[in-house]
Design an enzyme around this catalytic site. Structure first.
Site, PDB file in Angstrom:
ATOM      1  CE  LYS A 188      -1.805   1.501   4.092  1.00 39.02           C
ATOM      2  NZ  LYS A 188      -1.494   2.887   4.499  1.00 39.02           N
ATOM      3  CG  ASN A 189       2.162   2.726   3.590  1.00 37.86           C
ATOM      4  OD1 ASN A 189       1.018   3.073   3.285  1.00 37.86           O
ATOM      5  ND2 ASN A 189       2.517   2.478   4.835  1.00 37.86           N
ATOM      6  CB  CYS A 215      -4.424   5.865  11.043  1.00 34.30           C
ATOM      7  SG  CYS A 215      -4.912   4.379  10.173  1.00 34.30           S
ATOM      8  NE  ARG A 226      -0.254  10.297  10.496  1.00 32.78           N
ATOM      9  CZ  ARG A 226      -0.619   9.312   9.691  1.00 32.78           C
ATOM     10  NH1 ARG A 226      -1.823   8.798   9.811  1.00 32.78           N
ATOM     11  NH2 ARG A 226       0.192   8.828   8.780  1.00 32.78           N
ATOM     12  CG  ASP A 267       3.010   1.354   9.759  1.00 33.32           C
ATOM     13  OD1 ASP A 267       2.705   2.274  10.531  1.00 33.32           O
ATOM     14  OD2 ASP A 267       3.216   1.521   8.541  1.00 33.32           O
ATOM     15  NE  ARG A 301      -7.230   4.049   5.508  1.00 31.90           N
ATOM     16  CZ  ARG A 301      -6.391   4.471   6.437  1.00 31.90           C
ATOM     17  NH1 ARG A 301      -6.737   4.423   7.700  1.00 31.90           N
ATOM     18  NH2 ARG A 301      -5.228   4.970   6.108  1.00 31.90           N
TER      19      ARG A 301
HETATM   20  C1  EPZ Z   1       4.046   6.914   6.546  1.00 33.66           C
HETATM   21  O1  EPZ Z   1       3.233   7.931   7.099  1.00 33.66           O
HETATM   22  C2  EPZ Z   1       3.141   5.713   6.378  1.00 33.66           C
HETATM   23  N1  EPZ Z   1       2.045   6.089   5.490  1.00 33.66           N
HETATM   24  C3  EPZ Z   1       2.607   5.263   7.714  1.00 33.66           C
HETATM   25  O2  EPZ Z   1       1.866   4.086   7.494  1.00 33.66           O
HETATM   26  C4  EPZ Z   1       3.787   4.949   8.639  1.00 33.66           C
HETATM   27  O3  EPZ Z   1       3.291   4.648   9.927  1.00 33.66           O
HETATM   28  C5  EPZ Z   1       4.712   6.164   8.727  1.00 33.66           C
HETATM   29  O4  EPZ Z   1       5.132   6.569   7.405  1.00 33.66           O
HETATM   30  C6  EPZ Z   1       5.963   5.911   9.560  1.00 33.66           C
HETATM   31  O5  EPZ Z   1       6.655   4.821   9.051  1.00 33.66           O
HETATM   32  C7  EPZ Z   1       2.206   6.035   4.171  1.00 33.66           C
HETATM   33  O6  EPZ Z   1       3.276   5.743   3.644  1.00 33.66           O
HETATM   34  C8  EPZ Z   1       1.026   6.348   3.343  1.00 33.66           C
HETATM   35  P1  EPZ Z   1       5.986  10.363   8.590  1.00 33.66           P
HETATM   36  P2  EPZ Z   1       3.730   9.456   7.116  1.00 33.66           P
HETATM   37  O7  EPZ Z   1       5.825  11.629   7.853  1.00 33.66           O
HETATM   38  O8  EPZ Z   1       4.431   9.754   5.841  1.00 33.66           O
HETATM   39  C9  EPZ Z   1       6.095  13.531  12.205  1.00 33.66           C
HETATM   40  C10 EPZ Z   1       0.074   2.584   7.902  1.00 33.66           C
HETATM   41  O9  EPZ Z   1      -0.485   1.994   8.865  1.00 33.66           O
HETATM   42  N2  EPZ Z   1       6.015  14.572  11.178  1.00 33.66           N
HETATM   43  O10 EPZ Z   1       7.261   9.614   8.464  1.00 33.66           O
HETATM   44  O11 EPZ Z   1       2.584  10.277   7.521  1.00 33.66           O
HETATM   45  C11 EPZ Z   1       4.757  12.803  12.344  1.00 33.66           C
HETATM   46  O12 EPZ Z   1       3.851  13.524  13.137  1.00 33.66           O
HETATM   47  C12 EPZ Z   1       0.602   3.946   8.083  1.00 33.66           C
HETATM   48  O13 EPZ Z   1       0.188   2.077   6.779  1.00 33.66           O
HETATM   49  C13 EPZ Z   1       6.141  15.892  11.534  1.00 33.66           C
HETATM   50  O14 EPZ Z   1       6.346  16.224  12.703  1.00 33.66           O
HETATM   51  O15 EPZ Z   1       4.788   9.364   8.286  1.00 33.66           O
HETATM   52  C14 EPZ Z   1       5.161  11.499  12.945  1.00 33.66           C
HETATM   53  O16 EPZ Z   1       5.323  11.635  14.322  1.00 33.66           O
HETATM   54  C15 EPZ Z   1      -0.027   4.823   9.026  1.00 33.66           C
HETATM   55  N3  EPZ Z   1       6.031  16.847  10.557  1.00 33.66           N
HETATM   56  C16 EPZ Z   1       6.525  11.241  12.292  1.00 33.66           C
HETATM   57  O17 EPZ Z   1       6.977  12.508  11.815  1.00 33.66           O
HETATM   58  C17 EPZ Z   1       5.821  16.512   9.262  1.00 33.66           C
HETATM   59  O18 EPZ Z   1       5.730  17.433   8.423  1.00 33.66           O
HETATM   60  C18 EPZ Z   1       6.509  10.227  11.164  1.00 33.66           C
HETATM   61  O19 EPZ Z   1       5.682  10.693  10.109  1.00 33.66           O
HETATM   62  C19 EPZ Z   1       5.695  15.159   8.903  1.00 33.66           C
HETATM   63  C20 EPZ Z   1       5.801  14.190   9.892  1.00 33.66           C
END
Ligand code: EPZ
Length: 418
Positions: A22-23, A116, A121, A305, A397
């Site tokens: 998916k991701n 989610c 986020r 995850d 999803r």
């Molecule tokens: C991706 O989400 C995945 N989603 C998530 O998969 C996964 O849990 C996550 O990466 C971490 O591995 C997809 O790829 C579609 P991040 P993403 O930006 O990109 C903080 C699943 O179950 N952050 O790496 O949203 C954020 O709040 C899911 O398949 C900021 O502070 O993850 C979090 O604490 C859910 N500012 C951390 O970084 C920003 O601008 C990681 O977020 C962006 C992120």
């Protein structure tokens, strides 16, 4: 509304081919509008989040043709730069259309993404990076108005290796003048996959899989054929399911390296793991022990995850397991529900402590999010009696026909659609 029924007690045996990721699929779908190109995509899973991305692409004027084996996206007919709020709210990944649209037409009108509820986020890293590349972004409530007459290459330091921000920058940088370098980039396999797709449509891009990625624009090609890699979290879920229920399963089409941290803890918990080429075999007698302290971290660390899912597999293990969640502030939403099965779990801030119990008993639970829902299925497989999981569509999803996959391995699982 779906109600998953899981009758515990059956061991799992057999082999299954793990679905496409998916991701990895979602950023490639967004990337398909960066340049006018006809993309033939293989191994894209049938998921609600993929459908949501296809609706966005269709709204943007792309032609979509979904067959048994291939998904074809023709973005030469692209017409618009605006994504309606209701489509943005379907999933988190919609946010990377921001970089894709800025690259394609210098404009993007969208709103804050859904997904989610794992904590705050924010998307500050996405916005500041795109601004450094010359985009003007106005935020009005939950609406985002982005414009860039000219995107320019930039040196971007990410204070955290955000997956989504790295993807957004990679997409925007395809249309930027000069070189963009991302320092502190995410290193997930999904980033490597996105780089491979972008290279296949003519981007000059290197470094994915390391902390430094450089992009020097894109020349553009008419066609590409791209195969999405297998889903490392679905593979982890199946491995945890076998560990919990007992049995022996063979996962094919996988890269063991992509979920080696999960396999490592399952091995420490008492499972036998064999991997050979694109196959991983997991054997378990269902009698697990604590594998110690599990700390989530960006790739190549233990994936957040998989945290709820491994926790669910260990509910009946001998000893005490500690979890530390470092990525999302709200990723223990499964805990209060798992407790209702008789699990001994306590949470304090980022820490959770699991003391294994002898038996779990069936109850009706509510899936809080995608991986929390998957965790409940895994828990149900080693619970006495029937576990019912009320799910407002979270599991669909991320998991393609997961009931069929588990049933083919010998589990007793069925879905009641209400
Ligand atoms: C991706 O989400 C995945 N989603 C998530 O998969 C996964 O849990 C996550 O990466 C971490 O591995 C997809 O790829 C579609 P991040 P993403 O930006 O990109 C903080 C699943 O179950 N952050 O790496 O949203 C954020 O709040 C899911 O398949 C900021 O502070 O993850 C979090 O604490 C859910 N500012 C951390 O970084 C920003 O601008 C990681 O977020 C962006 C992120």
């Amino acid at each position: 509304m779906d109600i998953w029924h899981v009758r515990g007690g059956n061991r799992l045996f057999g082999s299954c081919r793990v679905q496409g990721s998916k991701n990895a699929s979602l950023p490639v779908l967004a990337a398909s509008v960066v340049l006018p190109v006809r993309s033939v995509l293989k191994n894209v899973p049938r998921l609600k989040d993929v459908d949501a991305a296809l609706q966005i692409l269709s709204h943007l004027g792309c032609r979509i043709d979904r067959g048994e084996e291939e998904l074809i996206i023709d973005s030469t007919s692209f017409t618009g730069a605006e994504i309606p709020r209701e489509l943005m709210a379907e999933m988190r990944s919609s946010v990377i259309f921001m970089g894709a649209l800025l690259a394609r037409c210098g404009e993007a009108k969208l709103s804050l993404p859904g997904g989610c509820q794992l904590g705050k986020r924010p998307i500050d890293l996405h916005l500041s990076a795109l601004r450094q590349m010359g985009a003007e972004i106005e935020e009005e409530g939950s609406d985002l108005f982005c414009r860039a007459e000219r995107l320019r290459g930039a040196d971007i330091d990410l204070r955290f290796p955000s997956v989504g921000a790295t993807e957004n920058i990679m997409l925007a940088a395809c249309a930027a003048e000069g070189r963009t370098t991302i320092h502190g980039a995410a290193r997930e396999p999904e980033i490597v996959s996105l780089q491979a797709y972008l290279a296949s449509i003519g981007a000059d891009i290197h470094g994915a899989g390391t902390s430094t990625i450089t992009i020097c624009g894109a020349v553009g090609r008419e066609n590409t054929v791209y195969t999405v890699p297998s889903d490392r979290i679905v593979a982890s879920t199946l491995a945890c399911a076998c560990a919990a229920a007992g049995g022996r399963i063979i996962l094919s089409g996988v890269k063991a390296d992509h979920f080696s941290t999960v396999l490592h803890f399952l091995n420490d918990a008492g499972c036998d793991i064999i991997n050979f080429k694109d196959i991983v075999e997991i054997s378990s007698n269902g009698d697990l022990r604590s594998p110690g302290h599990i700390v989530t971290a960006p790739y190549p660390g233990f994936p957040t995850d998989a945290q709820p899912i491994l926790m669910a597999a260990l509910l009946r293990s001998h000893g005490t397991t500690q979890f530390t969640e470092t990525i999302f502030e709200n990723r223990y939403r499964q805990v209060s529900e798992l407790r209702r099965l008789g699990a001994d779990l306590t949470v304090s801030g980022t820490e959770a402590v699991l003391r294994g119990v002898e038996t779990l008993h069936g109850e009706t639970l509510t899936a809080p999010d995608l991986r929390g829902g998957a965790a409940m299925i895994v828990a149900g497989l080693h619970t006495r009696g029937e576990t019912r999981i009320i799910d407002a569509g979270h599991i669909a999803r991320g998991y393609d026909s997961f009931d069929d996959t588990l049933c083919a391995l010998g589990a007793e699982v069925w879905i009641e659609h209400k």
